[in-house]
Motif scaffolding. Sequence first.
Motif, PDB file in Angstrom:
ATOM      1  N   SER A 323       0.827  -1.212   0.000  1.00 11.82           N
ATOM      2  CA  SER A 323       0.000   0.000   0.000  1.00 11.82           C
ATOM      3  C   SER A 323       0.859   1.258   0.000  1.00 11.82           C
ATOM      4  CB  SER A 323      -0.932  -0.005   1.211  1.00 11.82           C
ATOM      5  OG  SER A 323      -1.864  -1.057   1.114  1.00 11.82           O
ATOM      6  N   ASP A 450      -7.233  -2.592  -1.351  1.00 10.09           N
ATOM      7  CA  ASP A 450      -7.480  -1.437  -0.480  1.00 10.09           C
ATOM      8  C   ASP A 450      -8.915  -0.920  -0.627  1.00 10.09           C
ATOM      9  OD1 ASP A 450      -4.886  -1.678   0.358  1.00 10.09           O
ATOM     10  OD2 ASP A 450      -4.114  -0.006  -0.833  1.00 10.09           O
ATOM     11  N   LEU A 451      -9.420  -0.883  -1.864  1.00  5.07           N
ATOM     12  CA  LEU A 451     -10.780  -0.371  -2.075  1.00  5.07           C
ATOM     13  C   LEU A 451     -11.828  -1.279  -1.445  1.00  5.07           C
ATOM     14  CD1 LEU A 451     -10.519   0.784  -5.802  1.00  5.07           C
ATOM     15  CD2 LEU A 451     -10.834   2.268  -3.812  1.00  5.07           C
ATOM     16  N   LYS A 453     -11.724  -2.674   1.258  1.00  4.48           N
ATOM     17  CA  LYS A 453     -11.821  -2.387   2.689  1.00  4.48           C
ATOM     18  C   LYS A 453     -12.712  -1.178   2.966  1.00  4.48           C
ATOM     19  CE  LYS A 453      -7.181  -4.117   3.854  1.00  4.48           C
ATOM     20  NZ  LYS A 453      -5.865  -3.728   4.417  1.00  4.48           N
ATOM     21  N   GLU A 454     -12.914  -0.341   1.939  1.00  2.87           N
ATOM     22  CA  GLU A 454     -13.634   0.920   2.138  1.00  2.87           C
ATOM     23  C   GLU A 454     -15.034   0.907   1.542  1.00  2.87           C
ATOM     24  OE1 GLU A 454     -11.221   3.949   0.456  1.00  2.87           O
ATOM     25  OE2 GLU A 454      -9.404   3.350   1.515  1.00  2.87           O
ATOM     26  N   ILE A 455     -15.258   0.085   0.504  1.00  3.88           N
ATOM     27  CA  ILE A 455     -16.538   0.088  -0.210  1.00  3.88           C
ATOM     28  C   ILE A 455     -17.068  -1.338  -0.250  1.00  3.88           C
ATOM     29  CG2 ILE A 455     -17.688   0.709  -2.375  1.00  3.88           C
ATOM     30  CD1 ILE A 455     -15.295   2.507  -3.012  1.00  3.88           C
TER      31      ILE A 455
END
Length: 493
Positions: A323, A450-451, A453-455
């Motif tokens: 990341s 990573d995305l 984890k957020e959406i």
Amino acid sequence: MTDPRPRGRPRSIGTLECARCGNLVPRFRVRWPDGSICGACFTTAARTYGTCAFCGEHRLLPGRSSTGAHLCRDCAGITTTLTCDQCGREAERLRRGHCARCVLTADLDHLLHPNSPPDLRIKRLVTTLAAVPRPESILTWMRHPTTADLLARIGSRELHLSHPAFDALPSSRSVEHLREMLVHHHMLPSRGDPHLARFETWLDRRLTTLETTPEIHTPIEQFARWHHLRRLRVPDTGRNMDNATRTAKQEITEATKFLTWLRTEHHTTVAHLRQAHLDTYLSEGTTTRRTIRNFIQWRHRTGVAARFTIPYRTARTTPMTASTTRLELIRTTLEADHIVLSTRIAALLLLLYGIPVRKIAELTLDDITITPPGPIVRIGTLPAPLPEPLLPLVQQHLDSRANQRTTNYESRWLFPGTRAGDHLTAQSLMQRLRKLGIDIRAARNAALHDLSKEIDAASLAALLGYTPDTINIHATRAGIPMGSYPAVKHPKR
């Protein structure tokens, strides 16, 4: 991070300093009121048009004020003649006092002979080439020996403007470039998907080379025509035809190598194939030999042969950029003004959203919208917002897209290619990204990791155009509960 596309010849180093670019050059081209100008800066100045900062007229702007504003010749006090003796247009004079457009028109008339005998399509070809925004590029293209020969053969009427005539020529980038230009400007009829058309031509030529060995020719022709060609001809808007035809070519080529190996090493044919033959062949060579798996299985599915075992070629690891490394790549790409702008935007779309390179290459102007909150890109069913720092880059790219000044002008692709009517190929874009130090697959996996984890998976799939199963795989790898076990067990990669 280095420029992936070094362009032009290296400049000669001298002891004289140009008043505009500050580079040391061996000689000056002109001396103007704002100083002595090198050849490169003169060429740039003689091709810059716009509104004069002093008089407000729209014309050639070779001059510069003390503050760097663009000025016309009269306001800048430039006495160098920059008017074409033939058409009267303000421009750099290339030959006998004529501008590039007039020189190009004369050269095309000389090569193509549109009136000897009269040919409406050839007249249209002359008009189309002479009308491009940057005629200097066409003059450079015409100096290539292959291009000059093709145009001369068209002018002598030896090469007819037809697809069979072009198919009969030795395959080359120049031939396909000219053909696609003629199709784009309606001087040749469209053959549908150009990748499929090129594959059909390639296949006919490949099969012709095998006619002397019927024990190889027959099974290869059956596999190529009944399996690959039949599937490729089925309309499928979601298929990457470039990759599909590349895969078909590789499978046909590897199957041919295998049948040749059977014939030369074991004096047998595929009709008498044994598992021992396959095991020996796969153990002795490179991993690309496993590409024959589809050929062997297709023969079993059609009832032509017995079933044989060829294991899948599986990836041992799932590459993933860290990341911190991904964020650092995003930062340096945003700041790398020396990198070609289109490459930077494509790299950011990959690093931010993990969009497949093929989909990036196929974006159109309609997929990018500048809204009051910021720019958005439409990849899936929902628009994806782009970070605010990207706004000036996106706007600058929309105002000055590359490859817009020759035969691909007025293109609707976000990343126009060099061939008329086509976008930048995914292969070319991948080469650019790799030269930036980006591991494409690892960067895509990292962005989706990573995305996810957020959406939530459903929304992320709708934003990026992936299937929910694919997003669930990345969500599970990221430790998100919504990832399902079956999706991990049967990944769609």
